[in-house]
Design an enzyme around this catalytic site. Structure first.
Site, mmCIF file in Angstrom:
data_model
loop_
_atom_site.group_PDB
_atom_site.id
_atom_site.type_symbol
_atom_site.label_atom_id
_atom_site.label_comp_id
_atom_site.label_asym_id
_atom_site.label_seq_id
_atom_site.Cartn_x
_atom_site.Cartn_y
_atom_site.Cartn_z
ATOM 1 N N GLY A 76 3.180 -12.441 -10.591
ATOM 2 C CA GLY A 76 2.768 -11.523 -9.792
ATOM 3 C C GLY A 76 3.629 -10.227 -10.049
ATOM 4 N N ARG A 136 4.338 -12.388 9.985
ATOM 5 C CA ARG A 136 5.136 -11.444 10.320
ATOM 6 C C ARG A 136 5.287 -11.083 11.810
ATOM 7 N NH1 ARG A 136 3.177 -7.079 5.924
ATOM 8 N NH2 ARG A 136 4.254 -7.770 3.882
ATOM 9 N N CYS A 182 5.935 -3.289 2.714
ATOM 10 C CA CYS A 182 6.926 -2.405 2.062
ATOM 11 C C CYS A 182 7.068 -0.948 2.816
ATOM 12 C CB CYS A 182 6.248 -2.387 0.788
ATOM 13 S SG CYS A 182 4.675 -2.036 0.543
ATOM 14 N N LYS A 186 0.165 -2.039 10.760
ATOM 15 C CA LYS A 186 1.551 -2.845 10.421
ATOM 16 C C LYS A 186 2.841 -1.857 10.652
ATOM 17 C CE LYS A 186 -0.444 -5.412 6.585
ATOM 18 N NZ LYS A 186 -0.531 -5.437 5.148
ATOM 19 N N HIS A 233 7.099 4.093 -2.355
ATOM 20 C CA HIS A 233 6.295 4.633 -1.104
ATOM 21 C C HIS A 233 7.046 5.821 -0.730
ATOM 22 C CE1 HIS A 233 3.647 1.495 -1.997
ATOM 23 N NE2 HIS A 233 3.717 0.717 -0.771
#
Length: 337
Positions: A13, A100, A129, A222, A251
């Site tokens: 990936g 998480r 991220c 998140k 980002h």
């Protein structure tokens, strides 16, 4: 330490590929490298810095003897297989959202809360991220002045959604290039899409992630929940908005930060620039293109708040495939060398 057995799960990936490269770049001491993915990729031979490695079918792989397993195979596969790897004796560092918010699983940003990793029970979680990039800029300020609240708007690249999203952006950019005047006058035709519900080419989607309660998205939640856990501020006030932008990698987050003690831009600049893994760019504004391929998070536009004094506005940007995912995973693994 050269006889470690390391597995990269989700090795074919977008993040898995970067993991393979970073392991070699950082000369991670590997005696045996194992690459695992879905049945579709099994049997493929990949050249790595540790030689040619044949990809194994994750569903059939035996985790016995693996010391460290780096997971980036999605939440469902992590929930199914990560506990099995941990039970077999591996330290699992998982890049998905599966663990998480599990109270028994540490959520770690390397260079921010390293000590949390040492309390693991076999599994350590990598943050989202976007949260990761923001924490690199915010943590040095929090340690000095006590963060109390923040308003955050993210500008997230498509690679955070995977290789298929990168392909969709490229295809749509080519689609709209055929009729450029329609982007000015309107009347454009809808391009094919399978990843995003609206066009991402030459466009901005103010709805990154999947909708949850209250009209927010899971990406936005998140930012709130993971920030609270990483910084150990259970009641941290967070107002998040997450936006998907037509950028391949990188980002960006615009943040307004409020502290228990007042913070000046000069103080903030020095604190961030002195922290590991982050750079202040004062001469020019850091952009996603600048961050692509870089390990450090870049921070620009540090300035005082205009309303209530003592707060800080800033812009942070980072490579979401590196520090936002693969690099942080490997930095956590390095804590155990």
């Amino acid at each position: 330490m050269s006889d470690l057995s390391v597995a990269v799960v989700g090795a074919t990936g977008a993040v898995g590929r970067v993991m393979r490269d970073i392991l070699s770049e950082r000369s991670f001491p590997i005696g045996q490298l194992r690459l695992m993915a879905s049945e579709r990729s099994a049997g493929t031979v990949i050249e790595t810095g540790y030689g040619a490695v044949e990809v194994e079918d994750l569903a059939k792989a035996d985790p016995s003897g693996i010391d460290i397993a780096l997971f980036s195979a999605g939440g469902d596969r992590s929930r199914q297989y990560a506990p099995k790897f941990a039970e077999a004796g591996a330290i699992v560092i998982d890049n998905s959202s599966a663990f998480r918010m599990d109270a028994d699983v540490p959520l770690v940003v390397a260079d921010v809360n390293n000590e949390a990793a040492l309390s693991h029970n076999g599994i350590i979680a990598n943050p989202n991220c976007t949260t990761m990039v923001l924490m690199m800029a915010v943590a040095p300020l929090h340690r000095a002045a006590g963060l109390q609240g923040m308003v955050t708007t993210s500008y997230q690249s498509v690679s955070g959604t995977g290789n298929s999203a990168i392909a969709e952006l490229r295809d749509q950019a080519e689609w709209f290039a055929k009729t450029p005047q329609a982007l000015i006058d309107g009347g454009w035709e809808e391009p094919d899409h399978t990843v995003f519900t609206r066009p991402i080419g030459w466009n901005v989607l103010p709805f990154a992630g999947n909708e949850v309660d209250g009209g927010y998205t899971d990406e936005e939640m998140k930012l709130q929940n993971e920030s609270r856990k990483i910084l150990d501020i259970p009641d941290l006030l967070v107002e998040p908005t997450c936006v998907r932008v037509p950028v391949v990698v990188g980002h960006g987050i615009a943040a307004t930060l409020w502290f228990g003690d007042p913070m000046s831009p000069d103080e903030a600049t020095k604190l961030i620039d002195d922290a590991p893994g982050v750079q202040v760019w004062s001469e020019k504004t850091a952009t996603p293109l600048d961050s692509a391929g870089m390990d450090d998070v870049l921070v620009s536009r540090i300035r005082a708040t205009l309303g209530e004094s003592g707060g800080i506005n800033l812009w942070a940007v980072g490579d979401n495939l590196r520090k936002g995912a693969a690099l942080n995973t490997i930095q956590i693994a390095e804590l155990f060398l």
